[in-house]
Design a protein around this motif. Structure first.
Motif, PDB file in Angstrom:
ATOM      1  N   GLY A  77      68.219  32.029  31.758  1.00 32.68           N
ATOM      2  CA  GLY A  77      66.960  32.744  31.417  1.00 32.68           C
ATOM      3  C   GLY A  77      67.622  34.022  31.198  1.00 32.68           C
ATOM      4  N   VAL A  78      65.929  34.356  30.704  1.00 25.88           N
ATOM      5  CA  VAL A  78      66.008  36.120  30.768  1.00 25.88           C
ATOM      6  C   VAL A  78      65.168  36.726  31.791  1.00 25.88           C
ATOM      7  CG1 VAL A  78      65.861  37.819  28.899  1.00 25.88           C
ATOM      8  CG2 VAL A  78      65.933  35.827  28.551  1.00 25.88           C
ATOM      9  N   SER A  79      65.496  37.589  32.291  1.00 25.85           N
ATOM     10  CA  SER A  79      64.666  38.582  33.570  1.00 25.85           C
ATOM     11  C   SER A  79      63.308  39.267  32.720  1.00 25.85           C
ATOM     12  CB  SER A  79      65.103  39.313  33.843  1.00 25.85           C
ATOM     13  OG  SER A  79      64.074  40.784  34.424  1.00 25.85           O
ATOM     14  N   TYR A  80      62.117  38.714  32.878  1.00 19.21           N
ATOM     15  CA  TYR A  80      60.787  39.323  32.505  1.00 19.21           C
ATOM     16  C   TYR A  80      60.933  40.704  32.810  1.00 19.21           C
ATOM     17  CZ  TYR A  80      59.297  34.225  33.924  1.00 19.21           C
ATOM     18  OH  TYR A  80      59.211  32.641  33.982  1.00 19.21           O
ATOM     19  N   ARG A  81      61.378  41.314  33.796  1.00 14.97           N
ATOM     20  CA  ARG A  81      61.316  42.439  33.685  1.00 14.97           C
ATOM     21  C   ARG A  81      62.074  43.394  33.195  1.00 14.97           C
ATOM     22  NH1 ARG A  81      61.270  46.335  38.389  1.00 14.97           N
ATOM     23  NH2 ARG A  81      63.787  45.953  39.094  1.00 14.97           N
ATOM     24  N   GLN A  82      63.041  42.858  32.094  1.00 14.07           N
ATOM     25  CA  GLN A  82      64.167  44.498  32.729  1.00 14.07           C
ATOM     26  C   GLN A  82      64.772  42.889  30.839  1.00 14.07           C
ATOM     27  OE1 GLN A  82      67.552  44.976  34.902  1.00 14.07           O
ATOM     28  NE2 GLN A  82      66.300  44.619  36.556  1.00 14.07           N
ATOM     29  N   GLY A  83      64.514  41.784  30.765  1.00 18.80           N
ATOM     30  CA  GLY A  83      64.225  41.664  29.307  1.00 18.80           C
ATOM     31  C   GLY A  83      66.199  41.296  28.977  1.00 18.80           C
ATOM     32  N   ARG A  84      67.005  41.533  30.149  1.00 16.07           N
ATOM     33  CA  ARG A  84      68.647  40.916  29.909  1.00 16.07           C
ATOM     34  C   ARG A  84      68.205  39.546  30.398  1.00 16.07           C
ATOM     35  NH1 ARG A  84      70.362  45.352  33.270  1.00 16.07           N
ATOM     36  NH2 ARG A  84      72.603  44.487  32.624  1.00 16.07           N
ATOM     37  N   PRO A  85      69.545  38.785  29.571  1.00 15.07           N
ATOM     38  CA  PRO A  85      70.218  37.766  31.125  1.00 15.07           C
ATOM     39  C   PRO A  85      70.552  37.855  32.049  1.00 15.07           C
ATOM     40  CG  PRO A  85      71.273  38.477  28.681  1.00 15.07           C
ATOM     41  CD  PRO A  85      70.701  39.451  28.913  1.00 15.07           C
ATOM     42  N   VAL A  86      69.919  36.762  32.807  1.00 18.81           N
ATOM     43  CA  VAL A  86      69.773  36.727  34.891  1.00 18.81           C
ATOM     44  C   VAL A  86      71.860  37.238  34.889  1.00 18.81           C
ATOM     45  CG1 VAL A  86      68.938  35.850  36.449  1.00 18.81           C
ATOM     46  CG2 VAL A  86      67.345  36.051  34.879  1.00 18.81           C
ATOM     47  N   SER A  87      71.722  36.307  33.720  1.00 22.96           N
ATOM     48  CA  SER A  87      73.669  36.069  34.273  1.00 22.96           C
ATOM     49  C   SER A  87      74.079  37.127  34.216  1.00 22.96           C
ATOM     50  CB  SER A  87      74.483  35.224  33.821  1.00 22.96           C
ATOM     51  OG  SER A  87      74.008  35.059  32.774  1.00 22.96           O
ATOM     52  N   GLU A  88      74.007  37.907  34.009  1.00 22.69           N
ATOM     53  CA  GLU A  88      74.794  39.647  33.338  1.00 22.69           C
ATOM     54  C   GLU A  88      74.196  40.132  34.725  1.00 22.69           C
ATOM     55  OE1 GLU A  88      74.102  41.149  28.841  1.00 22.69           O
ATOM     56  OE2 GLU A  88      73.149  42.751  30.072  1.00 22.69           O
ATOM     57  N   ILE A  89      72.413  40.467  35.094  1.00 14.82           N
ATOM     58  CA  ILE A  89      71.757  40.787  36.139  1.00 14.82           C
ATOM     59  C   ILE A  89      72.919  41.184  37.330  1.00 14.82           C
ATOM     60  CG2 ILE A  89      69.594  42.229  36.924  1.00 14.82           C
ATOM     61  CD1 ILE A  89      68.262  41.020  34.592  1.00 14.82           C
ATOM     62  N   LEU A  90      73.204  39.373  37.291  1.00 12.71           N
ATOM     63  CA  LEU A  90      73.402  39.203  38.536  1.00 12.71           C
ATOM     64  C   LEU A  90      74.754  39.691  38.894  1.00 12.71           C
ATOM     65  CD1 LEU A  90      72.079  35.187  39.566  1.00 12.71           C
ATOM     66  CD2 LEU A  90      71.528  37.566  40.544  1.00 12.71           C
ATOM     67  N   LEU A  91      75.845  39.706  37.480  1.00 19.17           N
ATOM     68  CA  LEU A  91      76.942  39.964  38.234  1.00 19.17           C
ATOM     69  C   LEU A  91      77.089  40.975  38.085  1.00 19.17           C
ATOM     70  CD1 LEU A  91      78.377  37.613  34.634  1.00 19.17           C
ATOM     71  CD2 LEU A  91      79.212  37.560  37.801  1.00 19.17           C
ATOM     72  N   GLU A  92      76.419  42.245  37.382  1.00 21.94           N
ATOM     73  CA  GLU A  92      76.820  43.686  37.538  1.00 21.94           C
ATOM     74  C   GLU A  92      76.026  43.880  39.175  1.00 21.94           C
ATOM     75  OE1 GLU A  92      74.311  45.490  34.027  1.00 21.94           O
ATOM     76  OE2 GLU A  92      73.646  46.651  35.745  1.00 21.94           O
ATOM     77  N   ARG A  93      75.509  43.088  39.654  1.00 19.35           N
ATOM     78  CA  ARG A  93      74.989  43.172  41.426  1.00 19.35           C
ATOM     79  C   ARG A  93      75.773  43.069  42.477  1.00 19.35           C
ATOM     80  NH1 ARG A  93      69.712  45.813  42.176  1.00 19.35           N
ATOM     81  NH2 ARG A  93      69.113  46.471  40.972  1.00 19.35           N
ATOM     82  N   ALA A  94      76.396  41.489  41.864  1.00 14.15           N
ATOM     83  CA  ALA A  94      76.620  40.565  43.267  1.00 14.15           C
ATOM     84  C   ALA A  94      78.421  41.815  43.498  1.00 14.15           C
ATOM     85  CB  ALA A  94      77.751  39.759  42.241  1.00 14.15           C
ATOM     86  N   PRO A  95      78.630  42.381  43.153  1.00  8.78           N
ATOM     87  CA  PRO A  95      80.218  43.149  43.940  1.00  8.78           C
ATOM     88  C   PRO A  95      79.640  43.929  44.929  1.00  8.78           C
ATOM     89  CG  PRO A  95      80.430  42.989  41.250  1.00  8.78           C
ATOM     90  CD  PRO A  95      78.702  42.669  42.082  1.00  8.78           C
ATOM     91  N   ALA A  96      77.714  44.719  44.955  1.00 11.09           N
ATOM     92  CA  ALA A  96      78.102  45.928  46.182  1.00 11.09           C
ATOM     93  C   ALA A  96      77.707  44.286  46.912  1.00 11.09           C
ATOM     94  CB  ALA A  96      76.770  46.083  45.489  1.00 11.09           C
TER      95      ALA A  96
END
Lengths: 326, 325
Positions: A77-96
């Motif tokens: 799905g799409v993040s309500y807050r950022q309006g971007r796909p959740v998978s994209e956000i998670l992939l971005e944040r997961a490495p940290a």
């Protein structure tokens, strides 16, 4: 063996389904995302329309089924807050988060086992007793307090290490790593100690007590009576037997390192998935929360599966007895 | 000829908060090459403690307080750390009571054999493996070449004790200390294990200290027997003499309380009372409170020594030959 693995994977899938169901039934109590998404100037019509669009007017079971349908196709799905796909956000944040958890886990296991063995072998030594007493601090102090104390000492007073963030990162494909820059590595030190300290002391105390138990066994006496070197007795014979029960607890602890990264990430403003989750809760960003919870459960279940398989690798008594006979 | 093992006035002390305990007191005996010495006594008589003292595996705070131990003429009781370790396995082998717990469950028996040989002998890994297989064949493990890669749990109790014996003998020690080697085994297997131990040691001229409380095992295997009571030697002599015409009333009581088919349905004899605790040893002879032959002078100090009864029994009033019909 294969049948066992398939059975375990089946069980794992069931666990995941139930975790998701529980999570979705709870989301309704976190708050109403519509409040945050629409501004002050909203009409009941706007609210109803958005609610319909997001499918929030349906019962949570239906929402869950819809989420699952997307999830198996990799669409969270799409993040309500950022309006971007959740998978994209998670992939971005997961490495940290994964890098932080990996370093913490490595510290916890290596130092924990090392000190556990040391305090078991030298159980009457002064150093061992000092370590044992000091380890009580690690077990009893809450994580956030340790983090704040470390920041106060090493960032504020001594100014040696940064108090927040990841430092500079280098992108390798989609993975941004902090391992390759000096500031990145420096930034890892305090958060990874904070996150791993509890696990480290726990593993250490567990290894110590298990090892003391093993050292009393007949086969250790027999190994000594055969004239094996003390090193071989302690490590080849005693440590291997010590690790069998330690593995279970360690596996579960690694899972909680990832899950409890939330607190450490908040204290150190570490841009990982934990911090993302905290922000998502404040905004009632259901797709992000759901995906995060599923991600954490997949890791927990996966680690447990690996732990069970490790038993087979380390303990021959569990393997199918093919030689058999007497 | 120098005896393989010579224990001279060995005393083991355990210092405690409430005074020093003395589980082994002034014990002396020799074991010649190829000889099997049976050491019998009740639990706590000090028989295992003496064995542990010889191999240097006393659990602290227990320690050798006085006396000397010589192995093939070399004094070994004062050896420390690595010197003592090199002796264990290489010159003194040990067999424990329970084969189910003596073997490391996580290591293949072949690896346990090779690690022992590699620790003591200057041979290659592949030679060690060949010798491991040969050692297993020698103790009667069928299909040794395959079983060498098995784990301990894949063997039965009797087979495991054979593996333990192979382990104790694999570096060809001159002395074996077998501490209750058959106690944990089925009766049907006990005789096999005793026969095996006897054969291997006779072939190699290995001396054996056979610690047991089983008179049957002693009668079966031992050449000489040492009877221990409350940490002291009660009687020491050739097995035939001691078992058939005991001189010490305690040995006599022990024999009387051993069931024998020849004795028919007669009631088994009991020695009244229990062995005294080490912290409340009586004056004089430690056995006198339970002794049917005790007289007033039995409490005199120092207590009796072997010299008091033909060099065989530590007793002031030994049974006379004609007493024992």
């Amino acid at each position: 063996m294969l049948a066992y693995i398939i059975q375990r994977i089946g069980q794992s899938a069931l666990v995941l389904l139930i975790v998701g169901l529980v999570a979705f039934s709870m989301f309704r109590f976190v708050g109403d995302p519509i409040d945050n998404m629409l501004g002050q100037e909203r009409t009941q019509e706007d609210i109803d329309r958005l609610r319909g669009q997001l499918g929030l007017d349906q019962p949570f079971v239906m929402q869950y089924v819809k989420f699952l349908g997307g999830a198996v196709q990799g669409n969270f799905g799409v993040s309500y807050r950022q309006g971007r796909p959740v998978s994209e956000i998670l992939l971005e944040r997961a490495p940290a988060t994964l890098e932080l958890a990996a370093v913490s886990g490595f510290l916890a296991i290596s130092i924990g086992i090392g000190l556990g063995v040391f305090t078991a072998i030298r159980r009457n030594g002064i150093t061992a007793n000092v370590i044992m007493s000091a380890s009580l601090i690690g077990v009893s102090l809450p994580t956030f307090l340790i983090g704040i104390l470390l920041i106060y000492l090493f960032s504020v007073e001594l100014g040696w290490l940064p108090s927040f963030g990841r430092g500079e990162t280098v992108k390798i494909g989609n993975w941004s790593t902090g391992f390759l820059t000096e500031t990145g590595l420096k930034a890892l030190i305090l958060p990874s100690i904070t996150l791993g300290l509890y696990q480290m002391t726990l593993i250490m105390r567990l290894v110590r007590s298990e090892m003391l138990e093993v050292l009393r066994q007949d086969y250790i006496r027999f190994a000594r009576a055969r004239g094996l070197r003390e090193r071989a007795v302690n490590f080849r014979h005693a440590l291997k037997n010590t690790l069998v029960p330690v593995i279970t607890v360690t596996g579960l602890q690694l899972g909680s390192i990832i899950a409890f990264a939330i607190i450490t990430e908040t204290v150190f403003q570490w841009p990982g998935v934990g911090l993302l989750f905290i922000n998502a809760i404040q905004f009632v960003d259901i797709p992000v929360m759901a995906a995060y919870l599923m991600l954490i459960s997949v890791m927990f279940v996966g680690i447990n599966l690996i732990v069970d398989l490790l038993y087979f690798a380390i303990d021959p008594r569990l393997r199918v007895d093919r030689t058999g006979g007497h | 000829m120098t005896p393989t093992l010579s224990i001279h006035n060995l005393t083991v002390d355990i210092p405690t908060r409430h005074g020093t305990l003395r589980p082994v007191q002034d014990v002396s005996y020799d074991i010649a090459q190829g000889e099997i010495l049976g050491v019998v006594g009740e639990s706590g008589a000090g028989k295992s403690m003496a064995g542990n003292a010889v191999i240097g595996l006393l659990n602290p705070p227990a320690h050798i307080a006085s006396g000397e131990i010589h192995l093939n003429g070399t004094r070994i009781d004062h050896l420390q750390g690595d010197d003592m370790r090199r002796l264990r396995g290489k010159h003194i082998g040990m067999v424990f009571q329970d084969p189910l717990t003596s073997l490391n469950p996580l290591l293949k028996i072949g690896d346990q054999l090779t690690e022992t040989m590699l620790a003591h002998l200057d041979i290659s890994q592949s030679d060690a493996r060949k010798r491991a297989i040969a050692a297993l064949e020698e103790v009667g493990i069928p299909g040794a070449a395959q079983r060498v890669d098995s784990y301990p749990h894949q063997f039965s109790g009797g087979m495991r004790q054979r593996v333990v014996i192979a382990l104790a003998l694999c570096a060809e020690p001159s002395l074996i200390i077998a501490d209750e080697p058959t106690t944990a085994l089925d009766v049907s297997v006990q005789a096999q294990i005793i026969a095996l131990l006897k054969r291997l040691c006779r072939d190699r001229g290995t001396a054996v200290m056979l610690i047991t409380h089983d008179m049957g095992v002693i009668a079966e295997a031992a050449d000489r027997v040492a009877v221990m009571y409350a940490g002291q030697l009660a009687e020491l002599g050739p097995v035939r003499d001691v078992l058939t015409v005991p001189l010490h009333p305690y040995t006599d009581g022990l024999m009387g309380s051993t069931p024998l088919a020849s004795r028919g349905k007669a009631r088994l004899h009991q020695i009244p009372g229990a062995m005294p605790r080490l912290d409340t040893l009586p004056d004089g002879c430690a056995f006198h409170p339970r002794c049917p032959r005790a007289q007033a002078d039995c409490t005199r100090n120092p207590g009796p020594t072997l010299a008091d009864a033909q060099g065989r029994a530590a007793c002031f009033h030994p049974l006379l030959r004609e007493d024992v019909a």
